[in-house]
Design an enzyme around this catalytic site. Structure first.
Site, short mmCIF file in Angstrom:
data_model
loop_
_atom_site.label_atom_id
_atom_site.label_comp_id
_atom_site.label_asym_id
_atom_site.label_seq_id
_atom_site.Cartn_x
_atom_site.Cartn_y
_atom_site.Cartn_z
N GLU A 48 0.81 -1.22 0.00
CA GLU A 48 0.00 0.00 0.00
C GLU A 48 0.85 1.27 0.00
OE1 GLU A 48 -2.58 -3.24 1.85
OE2 GLU A 48 -0.48 -2.57 2.03
N PHE B 184 -11.99 -7.01 13.92
CA PHE B 184 -10.92 -7.53 13.08
C PHE B 184 -10.51 -6.48 12.04
CE2 PHE B 184 -9.66 -9.88 9.16
CZ PHE B 184 -8.46 -10.38 9.64
N GLN B 185 -9.24 -6.20 11.98
CA GLN B 185 -8.63 -5.22 11.06
C GLN B 185 -9.24 -3.82 11.20
OE1 GLN B 185 -8.43 -6.87 7.03
NE2 GLN B 185 -6.46 -7.80 7.53
N LYS C 6 -17.77 -0.23 5.81
CA LYS C 6 -18.20 -1.21 4.82
C LYS C 6 -19.71 -1.19 4.62
CE LYS C 6 -17.42 -6.06 3.53
NZ LYS C 6 -16.78 -7.34 3.94
N MET D 50 24.41 8.47 2.48
CA MET D 50 24.36 9.78 3.12
C MET D 50 24.72 9.68 4.60
SD MET D 50 24.11 12.97 2.80
CE MET D 50 23.30 13.41 1.26
#
Length: 589
Positions: free
Chosen positions: A48, A115-116, A165, A487
């Protein structure tokens, strides 16, 4: 109509063509509807975070198109949404408009540790311009239109739309109506000043006419408002040199006689010393961050400051302003350039002095680029970038990652195409290059795109080679491999007595990785092979991976130490004696 259909209809109304993302349970209804409706090009990232940077690349690169696009990324709830955080924060720091759409658990189980489930609105609020969670399907369409308006109006930035949802599946009443053409969001707290006020403009003209040692600043706002040509016309009219921030690069041709190059921590000697001796700084679309100013109490103490900035909160935040112009850069330059009271001055003494500063490091850099290799015979990054610039005539689109190679690209690529430099700046996110280059290529498919990474940054999002493979995108991929986090190693060389703690890096066989994704690969270790390899990439129709074995001891100079001032600028490699003229001009070795 359902919430998911209204979401997609609103995106179509706003001209969205590409959606980047990764599906999952809480966003699955939207993906299913998108597949049934058609009309969108869905680009599946392999992570993502990659989707967020792809959307950034699309937004950044399409600014110069006739019809700019906003990048849209989508993810599911919980870990999917949290994986967007870095890309959203990066967009916020760099003022890039993107829309992040996340699925959320159903409203009935929010705040139950379902959940999630994660508090997307709470997490994203400090790192975005605005966050939204519509709780009814009838709010979805207007929310999308408002969100995109907020993202793209004034100072750009990311907005986040978190949709439960059940709201995605909810049907709106039959009497629901929404007129996209006539909709105007009512945002009483959202202020935008595109047109400059007359009085500060007159004050600015007076200061410019009186100044003997002025310097202009070209910031990201010049790129964002497509004002590069106007800035150059204005600079030529008043004969004032221009220094660029890192994000201002490619607004004007890099080799223009009035261009001093990049300023700040790794800026050029001529830009930094001119700033310290200037009697007037004219800043267009930049925020005076710490990498530009160094020690604030020593910064340009004898100069008046004209600050043109769309975001009022940036004016007087870090550097005191003599004349504040809270307005759009393009409109301000348009008015200033046409002001009949402006006078042209030869400024020979001032420009001659700056030319002397150009020579402080010119010979050292010329020899390094010509030699092309370090003490151990390994390639120098600056030599590779310089040869790439020569072969492409500075006309290609450059997408660096973050680190030493990023500074090399910013300094030694001769930008000739407006809006051709796309880099993570404020957040400095390693791993940004490869996915951002995907968005850049989709926004401008007819131009050649180079993703340039170090061995460290490349491995952070190397999985997006899968997206390049699947989409059959022609992105040229350069890995400048010095076996270290370059760096950080440079800082350790200069400030930590050469203790390389946590910076050596063992890398996999990048050739095997390229082969696994079906991409041609070439490893380059000799200077005489650099140009042929780059030419091979130019001639090849499609993506290609080139790995260059680079000198770990190479450093990018000048450098202003963190917390230091411009008088602390390092202009010589460790162990070298400072040049006599560098000492005379106040430079430190």
């Amino acid at each position: 109509m359902t919430g998911k259909k209204l979401l997609l209809r609103a995106l179509k109304d706003k001209g969205v063509k590409y959606v980047f993302g990764y599906t999952g349970g809480a966003i699955m209804p939207v993906f299913d509807e998108m597949d049934k409706l058609g009309g969108f090009n869905f680009v599946m990232s392999r992570h993502e975070q990659g989707a967020a940077f792809m959307s950034q690349g699309l937004s950044r690169a399409s600014r110069s198109n006739k019809v700019p696009q906003i990048g849209v990324c989508m993810s599911t709830s919980g870990p999917g949404a949290m994986n967007l955080v870095t890309g959203v924060a990066d967009a916020y720091m760099d003022s890039v408009p993107i829309l992040a759409v996340t699925g959320q658990v159903a409203t009935g189980v929010i705040a139950t540790d379902a959940f999630q489930e994660s508090d997307v609105v709470g997490v994203m609020m400090p790192i975005s311009k605005q966050t939204y969670m519509p709780l009814d399907a009838s709010d979805v369409e207007s929310t999308v239109h408002e969100a995109i308006y907020v993202a793209t109006t004034g100072r750009g930035g990311p907005v986040v739309l978190d949709i439960p949802k059940d709201v995605q599946n909810q049907q709106v009443p039959d009497e629901y109506r929404f007129d996209a053409e006539s909709y105007r969001p009512a945002l009483p707290g959202f202020f935008y000043h595109p047109t400059p006020a007359r009085e500060p403009l007159q004050q600015a003209v007076d200061l410019i006419n009186r100044s003997e040692r002025p310097v202009m600043f070209c910031g990201h706002g010049v790129i964002n408002s497509n004002a590069g040509k106007l800035l150059l016309q204005f600079a030529e009219k008043v004969n004032i040199p221009i220094a660029s921030t890192m994000h201002g690069l490619s607004a004007i041709p890099a080799d223009h006689p009035l261009h001093l190059g990049m300023m700040g921590m790794h800026g050029t000697v001529e830009a930094n010393r001119a700033i310290m001796e200037a009697d007037l700084l004219i800043s267009f679309g930049m925020r005076f961050d710490d990498r530009v100013t160094g020690k604030l109490n020593e910064y340009a103490q004898n100069a008046d400051v004209i600050h043109v900035e769309i975001d009022a909160s940036e004016i007087n935040k870090n550097v005191g302003t003599t004349v504040a112009i809270n307005a759009d850069v393009y409109r301000t330059l348009h008015v200033l350039a046409g002001d009949p009271m402006l006078t042209y001055k030869p400024r020979r003494r001032w420009l001659d002095k700056i030319e002397g500063y150009r020579q402080v490091m010119a010979e050292d850099l010329r020899q390094e680029i010509e030699t092309g290799v370090g003490a151990d015979g390994k390639l120098l990054m600056k030599a590779i970038v310089s040869r790439l610039s020569d072969l492409t005539e500075g006309k290609d689109l450059i997408v660096p990652d973050v680190g030493q190679h990023q500074m090399m690209a910013s300094r030694f690529y001769n930008f000739q195409t407006e809006n051709s430099w796309f880099s993570s700046g404020g957040a400095g996110t390693m791993g940004a290059s490869l996915p951002m280059a995907i968005g850049v290529k989709l926004a401008r498919p007819d131009e050649r795109v180079w993703s340039i990474s170090g061995d460290g940054g490349f491995q952070m999002n190397a999985q997006e080679l899968g997206t390049i493979m699947e989409q059959q995108l022609d992105v040229k991929i350069l890995i400048l491999n010095n076996g270290y986090l370059g760096m950080v190693r440079q800082w350790q060389t200069l400030f930590f007595d050469g203790r390389y703690a946590g910076t050596p890096m063992q890398s996999p066989d990048f050739g095997l990785i390229a082969k696994a994704y079906g991409l041609p690969y070439r490893k380059v270790e000799k200077l005489e092979d650099v140009k042929p390899a780059l030419q091979q990439a130019i001639d090849h129709q499609g993506a290609i991976v080139l790995e260059f074995i680079c000198d770990p001891g190479e450093v990018i100079l000048p450098m202003i130490p963190a917390g230091g001032g411009f008088d602390d600028m390092i202009v010589k490699h460790p162990g070298q004696e400072p040049a006599e003229n560098a000492v005379e001009e106040g430079g430190q070795s």
